[in-house]
Write an enzyme that holds these catalytic residues in place. Structure first.
Site, PDB file in Angstrom:
ATOM      1  N   HIS A 204      19.208  46.617 -11.935  1.00  0.00           N
ATOM      2  CA  HIS A 204      18.286  47.301 -11.020  1.00  0.00           C
ATOM      3  C   HIS A 204      17.764  48.558 -11.716  1.00  0.00           C
ATOM      4  CE1 HIS A 204      16.876  49.621  -7.553  1.00  0.00           C
ATOM      5  NE2 HIS A 204      16.767  48.456  -6.945  1.00  0.00           N
ATOM      6  N   CYS A 242      12.348  45.786  -8.982  1.00  0.00           N
ATOM      7  CA  CYS A 242      12.232  46.532  -7.731  1.00  0.00           C
ATOM      8  C   CYS A 242      10.943  47.340  -7.767  1.00  0.00           C
ATOM      9  CB  CYS A 242      13.457  47.440  -7.545  1.00  0.00           C
ATOM     10  SG  CYS A 242      13.374  48.451  -6.053  1.00  0.00           S
ATOM     11  N   HIS A 269      12.943  42.929  -5.529  1.00  0.00           N
ATOM     12  CA  HIS A 269      12.883  43.783  -4.340  1.00  0.00           C
ATOM     13  C   HIS A 269      11.423  44.167  -4.210  1.00  0.00           C
ATOM     14  CE1 HIS A 269      17.246  45.469  -5.056  1.00  0.00           C
ATOM     15  NE2 HIS A 269      17.235  44.182  -4.790  1.00  0.00           N
ATOM     16  N   ASP A 314      12.662  45.604   1.064  1.00  0.00           N
ATOM     17  CA  ASP A 314      13.592  46.681   0.723  1.00  0.00           C
ATOM     18  C   ASP A 314      13.248  47.895   1.578  1.00  0.00           C
ATOM     19  OD1 ASP A 314      15.634  47.850  -0.696  1.00  0.00           O
ATOM     20  OD2 ASP A 314      14.686  47.687  -2.647  1.00  0.00           O
ATOM     21  N   HIS A 315      14.224  48.746   1.817  1.00  0.00           N
ATOM     22  CA  HIS A 315      14.025  50.025   2.500  1.00  0.00           C
ATOM     23  C   HIS A 315      12.951  49.992   3.586  1.00  0.00           C
ATOM     24  CE1 HIS A 315      15.725  52.546  -1.063  1.00  0.00           C
ATOM     25  NE2 HIS A 315      16.450  51.476  -0.815  1.00  0.00           N
ATOM     26  N   TYR A 328      17.965  50.370   5.983  1.00  0.00           N
ATOM     27  CA  TYR A 328      18.401  48.981   6.159  1.00  0.00           C
ATOM     28  C   TYR A 328      18.501  48.531   7.617  1.00  0.00           C
ATOM     29  CZ  TYR A 328      18.810  48.616   1.187  1.00  0.00           C
ATOM     30  OH  TYR A 328      18.497  48.562  -0.151  1.00  0.00           O
TER      31      TYR A 328
HETATM   32  C1  CS2 Z   1      18.672  49.175  -3.786  1.00  0.00           C
HETATM   33  C2  CS2 Z   1      19.661  49.855  -4.710  1.00  0.00           C
HETATM   34  O1  CS2 Z   1      17.956  50.450  -2.191  1.00  0.00           O
HETATM   35  C3  CS2 Z   1      17.685  50.023  -3.263  1.00  0.00           C
HETATM   36  O2  CS2 Z   1      16.659  50.193  -3.915  1.00  0.00           O
HETATM   37  O3  CS2 Z   1      17.963  48.207  -4.390  1.00  0.00           O
HETATM   38  O4  CS2 Z   1      20.522  50.622  -3.953  1.00  0.00           O
HETATM   39  C4  CS2 Z   1      20.408  48.813  -5.449  1.00  0.00           C
HETATM   40  O5  CS2 Z   1      21.172  48.084  -4.551  1.00  0.00           O
HETATM   41  C5  CS2 Z   1      21.336  49.278  -6.496  1.00  0.00           C
HETATM   42  O6  CS2 Z   1      20.814  50.281  -7.259  1.00  0.00           O
HETATM   43  C6  CS2 Z   1      21.690  48.095  -7.368  1.00  0.00           C
HETATM   44  O7  CS2 Z   1      22.874  48.309  -7.991  1.00  0.00           O
HETATM   45 MN    MN Z   2      15.668  48.122  -5.006  1.00  0.00          MN
END
Ligand code: CS2
Ligand code: MN
Length: 350
Positions: A204, A242, A269, A314-315, A328
Site C-alpha cells: 500500500h 490506492c 482502493h 475507501d474512506h 469506514y
Molecule cells: C488504507 C490503509 O485507509 C487506507 O487508505 O488503505 O490504512 C491501509 O489499510 C494500510 O496502509 C495497508 O497496510
Molecule cells: Mn488505501
C-alpha cells in the site's frame, strides 16, 4: 474485477456482514485479524474461523488487509530476522487456508495520517481531512498529548503512542535509501513462501505521499514503485493501487501509473479527494464531480490493463447520522461501490 468492502471483523467493525451482503455486486470482503499486534504469528485456526464466518454470510474472503510489518523489520534492528520468521509463518498459515492476497505497508511508525476526523462539509456530511500546517505544528514528543483523546487512527493506538519516542528513535539513522533496502531484504526473504502458496503481496502506498514528522517515505510515486518492482522482480511482489494515497501528490497521474504497472497491481482502493490548497485536502464522495480525480479514467485504466483483482471503495464520508470507525461507515462506501460498479458496467458495454 471483484467488488469488495473492507471489514475489520465482528468484534471491531460497526458494519455487520449481512449488510455488506446486501450491497449489489459486492462479492466479498477484505479483512484482517485486527486484534493481533504487528509481529505476532497468526494461528491457522483463527484464519479458518474468519473464513468460515465470512462464508456463512454468503461472502468470500478476497484478501487480507493488512498483515502489518513490525518496525524492527522496517528499521532493520537486530530483531528483524526473528520478525521475518514470524511473518513467514503467518504467510504459511494463510497460504494453507487458501488466502492468496496480502496487503501491507512500509510506512515507519504510523499508517495513514489525517489531522481531522470529522471536517464538516456544506451538505452536513463529515470527512477525514489533512492540513500540512497542522502537522507542522506537532512534534513527535508532544504529539500524543496534544491530540484529542478520541483521535484514533490505525497505527495511533494509545499503547503504541506511549512508546512514541522509542519508535521514532529506531528510525534516527534510517534514510530513504536504507528504508528501501530494508523493504527489499524483507521481500526477498518472503518470496519463497509466496511462490509456494501463490500469495500476492500488494504494498500500500504511503499516505500522504511525502515525508511527515521527518520520517522517510518510499512508496509515493511511479519511480519508487517501479524501482521496487524491478528490485524484486517476481509477480508476487505487487502493488495495492490506492488512488486516494498516490493522489495526495498532484503530480501523480493516476491512470498513467496504472497503465505502467500491468500484471503487478493485485488490489485497488478507489476513492476521491478534494483539494483546497496544495497542503490541505479532504476526502470527497467517490463521484468524480465531487472531488479532484477523474474516477472514470481511473476505472478505465484498470479495465484496460485487464485488472481481475479486488477493488474496494475507501474512506467514506459520514452521512445519514452514521457513527463508525473513521472512514469506514457503511453508507458512503456502499454508494461508492455502486458508483464504481456502474462505471465498470458502462466501460464494459462501450
Ligand atoms: C488504507 C490503509 O485507509 C487506507 O487508505 O488503505 O490504512 C491501509 O489499510 C494500510 O496502509 C495497508 O497496510
Ligand atoms: Mn488505501
Amino acid at each position: 474485477m471483484k467488488m469488495a468492502l473492507r471489514w475489520f471483523g465482528s468484534e471491531f467493525d460497526t458494519v455487520p456482514l449481512w449488510k455488506i451482503k446486501q450491497i449489489p455486486g459486492v462479492q466479498g470482503v477484505i479483512s484482517t485479524l485486527y486484534d493481533i499486534p504487528a509481529g505476532e504469528i497468526w494461528e491457522k485456526s483463527r484464519i479458518l474461523s474468519l473464513i468460515d464466518e465470512i462464508k456463512s454470510e454468503g461472502l468470500l474472503l478476497l484478501g487480507i488487509e493488512s498483515v502489518n510489518v513490525h518496525d524492527a523489520i522496517k528499521a532493520a534492528t537486530p530483531l528483524r530476522d526473528k520478525y521475518i520468521e514470524n511473518y513467514i509463518t503467518t504467510l504459511e498459515n494463510l497460504g494453507e487456508a487458501g488466502v492468496n492476497l496480502v496487503c501491507y505497508n512500509f510506512m515507519p511508525v504510523f499508517d495513514w495520517t489525517r489531522t481531522e476526523l470529522a471536517r464538516k462539509r456544506p451538505d452536513g456530511s463529515t470527512v477525514l481531512a489533512y492540513n500540512q500546517g497542522a502537522v507542522d505544528k506537532l512534534t513527535p514528543e508532544d504529539m500524543f498529548s496534544s491530540l484529542d483523546s478520541d483521535f484514533l487512527l490505525p497505527g495511533w493506538e494509545p499503547e503504541r503512542m506511549e512508546n512514541i519516542k522509542e519508535l521514532f528513535s529506531l528510525y534516527r539513522e534510517v534514510t530513504v535509501e536504507k528504508l528501501f533496502d530494508n523493504l527489499v531484504y524483507f521481500l526477498k526473504a518472503i518470496m519463497p513462501v509466496c511462490d509456494r502458496y501463490n500469495i500476492k503481496m500488494a504494498i500500500h502506498p504511503d499516505d500522504p505521499a511525502w515525508e511527515v514528522f521527518g520520517l522517510p517515505r518510499i512508496i509515493t510515486n511511479l519511480d519508487g514503485i517501479k524501482r521496487l518492482m524491478n528490485a524484486v522482480d517476481n509477480v508476487h511482489n505487487g502493488v495495492t493501487f490506492c488512488s486516494g494515497s498516490y493522489g495526495t501528490n498532484r503530480e501523480n497521474n493516476l491512470p498513467e501509473m496504472i497503465k505502467a504497472l500491468p500484471g503487478r497491481i493485485h488490489f485497488a482502493h478507489v476513492r476521491n479527494l478534494r483539494f483546497n490548497s496544495p497542503g490541505d485536502f479532504e476526502e470527497a464522495s467517490h463521484l468524480s464531480s465531487d472531488g479532484t480525480f477523474d474516477m472514470y479514467a481511473i476505472m478505465k485504466a484498470l479495465y484496460d490493463i485487464g485488472f481481475e483483482g479486488p477493488i474496494r471503495p475507501d474512506h467514506g464520508r459520514m452521512i445519514w447520522g452514521e457513527a463508525s470507525m473513521p472512514g469506514y461507515g457503511l453508507y458512503d462506501r456502499a454508494l461508492g461501490a455502486s458508483y464504481l460498479n456502474g462505471l465498470w458496467e458502462a466501460i464494459n458495454k462501450q
